[in-house]
Design an enzyme around this catalytic site. Structure first.
Site, short mmCIF file in Angstrom:
data_model
loop_
_atom_site.label_atom_id
_atom_site.label_comp_id
_atom_site.label_asym_id
_atom_site.label_seq_id
_atom_site.Cartn_x
_atom_site.Cartn_y
_atom_site.Cartn_z
N HIS A 405 -23.01 -51.42 9.58
CA HIS A 405 -23.47 -52.53 10.42
C HIS A 405 -24.07 -53.66 9.59
O HIS A 405 -24.31 -54.76 10.11
CB HIS A 405 -24.49 -52.01 11.43
CG HIS A 405 -24.58 -52.84 12.67
ND1 HIS A 405 -23.83 -53.98 12.89
CD2 HIS A 405 -25.34 -52.71 13.81
CE1 HIS A 405 -24.10 -54.49 14.06
NE2 HIS A 405 -25.03 -53.74 14.64
N ASP A 409 -20.03 -56.30 12.52
CA ASP A 409 -20.72 -56.39 13.81
C ASP A 409 -20.06 -55.47 14.83
O ASP A 409 -18.89 -55.09 14.69
CB ASP A 409 -20.70 -57.83 14.33
CG ASP A 409 -21.50 -58.78 13.44
OD1 ASP A 409 -22.47 -58.31 12.80
OD2 ASP A 409 -21.14 -59.97 13.38
#
Length: 434
Positions: A405, A409
């Protein structure tokens, strides 16, 4: 004049190895380029050959020791008998028949004919000797009648099951048959199951971790400590892929000499999605993002020793048949312990199929420095509600995408996995590149 035996260059980013075993003892004659010892790195096992002919005059590093690139392992003296007098300096006891039957507790494997011994791969030879097997008794399926690691493991499985039928243990009981008879056949309590007696032996056993297993542990922990890992899930209807595979699998195998599996469909689907979402194929290097314009797909292969991830290079340029042939070749090399360092490095994205072991769902761990890994799982018939409201049974597979992450995204990760799902449910899209 003595010739030094040193640890060779082990490959990119590999600086240390463990001496797995010596094939020769001090005083043994050696030929140039003859295998002398086996080194185990965190990626592969490789042999060190004799740099010159002569006699092994000294072993500096014993089996089980860790060594760095360039370290001195031993020396070779000129002449066939030059080192007979030097034997006492070595770490091993000399082989000649000295009245030392004390080492006898260590069981030796059945003698291997010289020709057969020479044909054995290092990993195969190691497994045979550790298990005390006679290679001549094991059916060989490899090329030119060679014995593979898979042959030995299969033989061990059969041998493990065979003694289970006859029960030799009770017959070998010392002198208290009267006391053993009731214990061997206890009355089952209230219909409960009767379990076999615990095999004799120590309650615990300590075994040193292999370098591969240590590296796997380090990499997985580093992945958890470094990446901000999240996992998104979806499921794919495998009906179309299964129908297409059933329709063409016989013709495919006859024409290309390799079976059509599911992995080639998933590799093609992932390449299609990676092109549309290049960040999933990227990696973090310091404070920079490295976008990869090539698609080298790692395919996880589970072995008895641990998990390895050989790489299918330039998967975007390969046909289905070429992908399947490459996977089959890499998997065979992995089982035989013959993978090279180059075949294990440089992947940009990884696919792991836990479904072959029966897993219904899981959360795969990132293979750093890669930023994403796809988990495939078991195909299972499940009820699915169609658009018209009807409910039908469909062969469904859960898909899991773990991603970093820090770089990817949630929108990109979810969209990537949906694209993979679409390609699997409509395989013509892969073939037509749409």
């Amino acid at each position: 004049m003595a010739t030094e035996i040193k640890v060779p260059t082990l490959g990119e980013s590999v600086t240390e190895a463990t001496v797995s075993k010596w094939f020769k003892e001090v005083g043994d004659p050696v030929a140039a380029d003859e295998p002398l010892l086996e080194l185990e790195t965190d990626k592969v096992t490789l042999e060190v050959n004799a740099p010159a002919a002569g006699t092994l005059s000294e072993i500096v590093v014993a089996a089980g020791s860790d060594v760095e690139v360039g370290a001195l392992l031993g020396t070779i003296a000129e002449g066939a008998a030059a080192a007979r007098g030097a034997k006492p300096a070595a770490a091993k006891a000399p082989p000649p028949a000295k009245a030392e039957p004390a080492p006898a507790p260590r069981p030796q494997p059945a003698p291997v004919p010289a020709a057969a011994e020479a044909a054995l791969a290092p990993a195969v030879r190691k497994l045979i000797e550790e298990s005390g097997l006679n290679p001549a008794a094991i059916p060989a399926t490899g090329k030119d009648g060679r014995l593979t690691k898979g042959d030995v493991l299969a033989y061990l499985e059969v041998r493990k099951e065979a003694p289970a039928a006859p029960a030799p243990k009770p017959a070998a009981a010392p002198a208290a048959p009267a006391a053993k008879a009731p214990a061997a056949a206890p009355a089952p309590a209230a219909g409960g199951a009767q379990f076999p007696p615990r095999p004799a032996g120590p309650r615990e056993e300590r075994v040193r971790m292999t370098r591969l297993r240590k590296r796997i542990a380090e990499n997985l922990k580093a992945s958890q400590n470094t990446a901000a890992t999240l996992t998104t899930y979806n499921e794919a209807d495998m009906s179309a892929v299964m129908a297409l595979r059933d329709q063409v699998k016989d013709v495919f195998e006859k024409r290309h000499g390799v079976r059509l599996g599911f992995m080639s469909f998933f590799i093609k689907a992932c390449v299609t999605a990676l092109r549309e979402f290049p960040v999933v194929n990227a990696a973090i290097d310091g404070d920079e993002i490295v976008y990869k314009n090539h698609y080298d797909i790692g395919v996880a292969v589970g072995l008895q020793e641990g998990l390895v991830v050989p790489v299918v290079r330039d998967a975007d340029a390969l046909s289905f048949a070429q992908i399947e042939a490459t996977i089959a070749s890499l998997a065979k090399k992995a089982r035989d312990g013959a993978l090279s360092l180059d075949e294990l490095q440089g992947g940009t994205f990884t696919i792991s199929n836990a479904g072959v072991y029966g897993s219904l769902n899981s959360m795969p761990i990132l293979n750093l420095p890669q930023s994403a890994v796809l988990g495939m799982h078991k195909i299972q018939q499940r009820p699915v509600v169609l658009a018209d409201g009807s409910i039908v049974a469909k062969p469904m597979m859960y898909l899991a995408l773990s991603y970093d992450h820090r770089l990817i995204d949630g929108r990109q990760a979810v969209s990537f996995l949906v694209r993979v799902k679409d390609c699997i449910e409509n395989p013509t899209r892969i073939m037509l590149d749409v």
